[in-house]
Motif scaffolding. Structure first.
Motif: not given
Length: 390
Positions: A164-167, A198-199, A226-231, A238-239
């Motif tokens: 995930t983005e947040i991880e 930001h991720v 705002v910012g990283a999520s659980m996605k 794109p990352i």
């Protein structure tokens, strides 16, 4: 630990007094810790008074032994009550306060304490001072950029499909802190909050939120939108990794692009357009073009390259800046922005960040922290700029 020398602090105080004299100030108080840190060398809970004539006085609430160790100022005194201030200052006609960040109730207290003297906003003076960085400051920012380089080289070790983005952001932050990252990017704002990074990946890169940036990200909840999520990060999208570093109070800012498998269009072409805008604007900085003219020049470049609709966001969410100054705050002078009319001067450090945002698809871009010195630009964040395909 790195401590500001007596010479470094005195040089800042001397330059401040020149600006104070031009503003007809008898003295100025600094209660905002970013600025009294800049002028004293310590961020202990304090209040700094700088008279036009005489030595500065640092009034320390807590903790005075650390303040005396960290600051080279000669007059460092304990304070329990605001009335203690009167023992160390002379009557004045015109006093500076940081009215852009000072709570109204505190302003009223100072009016009651100091009587009928005139109060003016002194914050523009410190903002002007901090536009140009000293060799001491540049050295610290170079250290921040060196940490940042290692963090970006670490990304391929932990970026995997399904994370995930947040991880991913959390793993990068833990690694950065091992290297000395303080984990905080200070911003002169009442309500702005964000991670130091930001991720964002795929469609979350096109989500706009409360931050004044081309893209905000989804975030984790309405309480932190705002910012990283659980996605989960997927192949073929794109990352964008925008990871700011803070070292001994000073910051470096940078953005790099990644993809797993392949980078889809239109992001590959848009990224190359961002790089071209980035370097062509820097060339114009050296020619002395004014800030607002640089901003318009970048917009015209984006139009000619075929990306005008997506440059710095999409309508109605486009932002009106291309670059922000950086130092002990994330957004300080100078800016490359529509409303700023000065040229970028020798000694300035700023983060230039051309970005493209495509509705419901994602975002791409590049960002570097840049120093103007010896009539040239030097990129402090000098690691590989190409899209990294994993």
């Amino acid at each position: 630990m790195l401590y500001a020398s007596k010479e470094e602090i005195q040089n800042r105080i001397d330059k401040l007094k020149i600006l104070m004299e031009k503003a007809s100030l008898d003295g100025a108080f600094f209660h905002y810790k970013i600025d009294y840190y800049y002028l004293s060398g310590t961020m202990q809970d304090s209040l700094l008074f700088v008279p036009l004539e005489g030595k500065p006085v640092l009034f320390v609430k807590r903790e005075i032994s650390r303040a005396r160790r960290e600051s080279p100022l000669e007059e460092i005194v304990p304070i329990r009550s605001a009335k203690d201030i009167l023992l160390h200052i002379k009557p004045a006609k015109k006093i500076g306060l940081q009215l852009d960040v000072m709570p109204y109730n505190d302003v009223i207290k100072f009016k009651d304490l100091l009587g009928k003297c005139e109060f003016v906003n002194v914050s523009p003076l410190t903002k002007e001072l901090r536009k140009r960085k000293s060799p001491f400051e540049i050295k610290i920012m170079e250290r921040a950029a060196a940490i940042q380089k290692k963090v970006y080289r670490y990304v391929p070790e932990v970026l995997k499909e399904g994370i995930t983005e947040i991880e991913l952001g959390g793993l990068l932050e833990a690694y950065a802190k091992k290297l000395g990252h303080e984990g905080l990017l200070r911003v002169r704002s009442m309500n702005y909050e964000a991670y130091t990074w930001h991720v964002i990946s795929g469609r979350t890169g096109s989500i706009v939120s409360q931050s004044d940036s081309p893209m905000g990200g989804l975030g984790l909840s309405p309480a932190f939108p705002v910012g990283a999520s659980m996605k989960k990060i997927k192949k073929g999208e794109p990352i964008l990794v925008d990871f700011g570093i803070c070292y001994h109070g000073y910051q470096a800012d940078q953005t790099r692009m990644y993809a797993i498998g392949s980078m889809p269009e239109p992001f590959g072409g848009a990224f190359e357009a961002c790089r071209e805008i980035h370097y062509r604007v820097l060339d114009k900085v050296l020619e002395g073009m004014a800030s607002n003219e640089l901003f318009e020049y970048s917009k015209n470049l984006a139009e000619k390259l075929g990306y005008g609709d997506y440059y710095l966001g999409y309508k109605p969410h486009k932002v009106r800046f291309l670059a922000h100054g950086i130092g002990i705050e994330l957004a300080e002078f100078p800016f490359i922005a529509a409303s700023h009319t000065y040229p970028i001067e020798e000694g300035a450090v700023f983060a230039i960040e051309p970005k493209m945002v495509f509705p419901r698809k994602g975002a791409c871009g590049i960002e570097n922290t840049v120093l103007i010195e010896n009539s040239r630009y030097r990129i402090l964040t000098d690691n590989d700029e190409s899209i990294m395909i994993l």
